[in-house]
Design a protein around this motif. Structure first.
Motif, PDB file in Angstrom:
ATOM      1  N   LEU A 167       0.827  -1.207   0.000  1.00  0.00           N
ATOM      2  CA  LEU A 167       0.000   0.000   0.000  1.00  0.00           C
ATOM      3  C   LEU A 167       0.861   1.257   0.000  1.00  0.00           C
ATOM      4  O   LEU A 167       0.516   2.268  -0.627  1.00  0.00           O
ATOM      5  N   GLN A 227       0.978   1.437  -6.415  1.00  0.00           N
ATOM      6  CA  GLN A 227      -0.355   1.928  -6.709  1.00  0.00           C
ATOM      7  C   GLN A 227      -1.307   0.781  -7.016  1.00  0.00           C
ATOM      8  O   GLN A 227      -2.385   0.983  -7.578  1.00  0.00           O
ATOM      9  N   PRO A 233      -4.191  -1.825  -6.912  1.00  0.00           N
ATOM     10  CA  PRO A 233      -5.488  -1.801  -6.242  1.00  0.00           C
ATOM     11  C   PRO A 233      -5.558  -2.839  -5.135  1.00  0.00           C
ATOM     12  O   PRO A 233      -4.784  -3.805  -5.112  1.00  0.00           O
ATOM     13  N   VAL A 234      -6.483  -2.648  -4.233  1.00  0.00           N
ATOM     14  CA  VAL A 234      -6.603  -3.517  -3.067  1.00  0.00           C
ATOM     15  C   VAL A 234      -6.823  -4.970  -3.472  1.00  0.00           C
ATOM     16  O   VAL A 234      -6.284  -5.881  -2.837  1.00  0.00           O
ATOM     17  N   ARG A 254      -9.722  -6.344   3.588  1.00  0.00           N
ATOM     18  CA  ARG A 254     -10.301  -5.253   4.374  1.00  0.00           C
ATOM     19  C   ARG A 254     -10.750  -5.740   5.748  1.00  0.00           C
ATOM     20  O   ARG A 254     -10.553  -5.050   6.762  1.00  0.00           O
ATOM     21  N   THR A 310      -8.851   0.955   7.506  1.00  0.00           N
ATOM     22  CA  THR A 310      -9.046   0.297   6.218  1.00  0.00           C
ATOM     23  C   THR A 310      -7.786   0.435   5.368  1.00  0.00           C
ATOM     24  O   THR A 310      -6.982   1.358   5.588  1.00  0.00           O
ATOM     25  N   SER A 347      -7.559   1.587   2.372  1.00  0.00           N
ATOM     26  CA  SER A 347      -7.591   2.888   1.684  1.00  0.00           C
ATOM     27  C   SER A 347      -7.178   4.015   2.615  1.00  0.00           C
ATOM     28  O   SER A 347      -6.404   4.900   2.237  1.00  0.00           O
ATOM     29  N   GLN A 348      -7.686   3.983   3.854  1.00  0.00           N
ATOM     30  CA  GLN A 348      -7.317   5.015   4.815  1.00  0.00           C
ATOM     31  C   GLN A 348      -5.838   4.924   5.163  1.00  0.00           C
ATOM     32  O   GLN A 348      -5.152   5.941   5.305  1.00  0.00           O
ATOM     33  N   ARG A 400      -3.446   3.855   3.222  1.00  0.00           N
ATOM     34  CA  ARG A 400      -2.684   4.390   2.080  1.00  0.00           C
ATOM     35  C   ARG A 400      -2.708   5.894   2.088  1.00  0.00           C
ATOM     36  O   ARG A 400      -1.686   6.563   1.873  1.00  0.00           O
ATOM     37  N   ARG A 401      -3.862   6.501   2.350  1.00  0.00           N
ATOM     38  CA  ARG A 401      -3.933   7.962   2.370  1.00  0.00           C
ATOM     39  C   ARG A 401      -3.058   8.539   3.482  1.00  0.00           C
ATOM     40  O   ARG A 401      -2.434   9.578   3.325  1.00  0.00           O
TER      41      ARG A 401
END
Length: 316
Positions: A273, A277, A279-280, A296, A306, A308-309, A311-312
């Motif tokens: 992550l 780049q 995807p999950v 997840r 999560t 996504s969170q 990674r951000r």
């Protein structure tokens, strides 16, 4: 912090300081291309500090180094349950904390940190031999003897000397991300990740003869996380029965074999992550979790967030 400035690390050497405890943060954070840190080893005053185990330290800096530092490590020292650190040291640590400096104690360095009052009402740990003494001497500290390290934000503590490596790698993960921590672990020939919540000491009457063989099995498994790994497959590699493998693996690591495999897969997912780049869904397949929904589920359960969170947070 300005990106052009190195992170500043001070290692505070007290009378009777344990050499391994001093050396761990000094070596982990030493300046190199991959490590944007600068280290100073200091004492209550510049000059000679008598250490433990037959060694002494000649330090160039005194407590003024704590004014300079972003993080201060306090190594373990001799007779912590009997001798408090000098009042000037206690005052300097409190002042550093008030400025926002992180304070990290290794092993019995927790006693010096507790003397400041900064651990009152907080969880902390120390070497297993001294946990009861720490609780008696500082009853307001919530002493946890069953962990490798405790992160309470700006005050951190670790158990015995080797868990100081775990604490340093934990700090690196927070500062620079998973990849930097893994790189440092490879350089140190250390385990890249041992949860702070795992047991620090398992009493045994005799050494486990299969420890090295299980270490080889763990290393083997880390290189095939994307493939099928069952208890039977792991036990076959270790050349013991599944029942024996499961029991002794838990004694060695604090986890069942499949709990350990799951956490290793989540750690591999964290690195992907951060560094890719992908995807999950693709990351889930690469780490052996099959689907994005499965990743997840376990990511949330283990890390409380999560993918996504995550990674951000770490790629921003």
């Amino acid at each position: 912090m300005p990106p052009s400035r190195l992170n500043r690390v001070a290692v505070l050497v007290l009378e009777g300081a344990k050499p391994l405890d001093v050396g761990i943060p000094a070596q982990v954070f030493t300046t190199r291309a991959s490590m944007p840190y600068e280290v100073k080893v200091c004492g209550p005053a510049p000059g000679l500090v008598t250490g433990g185990d037959g060694l002494s330290y000649h330090v160039a800096d005194g407590l003024d180094a704590l004014d300079w530092a972003d993080i201060v490590f306090i190594p373990g020292y001799r007779h912590p349950d009997r001798e408090d650190p000098p009042p000037a040291v206690v005052s300097a640590l409190i002042a550093a904390h008030d400025r926002g400096t992180r304070l990290a104690a290794i092993s019995t360095g927790a006693f010096a940190l507790a003397a400041t009052g900064l651990l009152d009402g907080r969880r902390a740990t120390t070497h297993w031999h001294y946990t009861r003494q720490l609780a008696r001497k500082h009853p307001s500290v919530l002493v946890d003897e069953n962990v490798l390290f405790v992160d309470e934000g700006h005050v951190l503590t670790s158990a015995g000397a080797a868990s100081g490596i775990d604490l340093c790698l934990h700090i690196l993960r927070g500062d620079l991300g998973m990849a930097a921590s893994n790189h440092a672990a490879r350089r140190l020939v250390a385990a890249p990740y041992r949860s702070g919540g795992q047991a620090q000491y398992v009493p045994r009457s005799v050494p486990e003869p299969l420890g090295e063989r299980f270490a080889a099995t763990r290393e083997w498994a880390l290189h095939r996380l994307g493939k099928l790994l069952t208890l039977e497959i792991l036990a076959r590699h270790a050349a013991v029965s599944p029942r024996t493998f499961s029991r002794r693996f838990a004694e060695d690591t604090g986890y069942t074999p499949m709990q350990w495999v799951m956490r290793a897969r989540i750690d591999m997912a964290r690195e992907l992550l951060e560094l890719s780049q992908l995807p999950v869904e693709q990351i889930a397949a690469r780490v052996g979790l099959g689907t994005g929904s499965n990743l997840r589920l376990h990511f949330q359960r283990i890390l409380g967030t999560t993918p996504s969170q995550y990674r951000r947070t770490f790629v921003a």
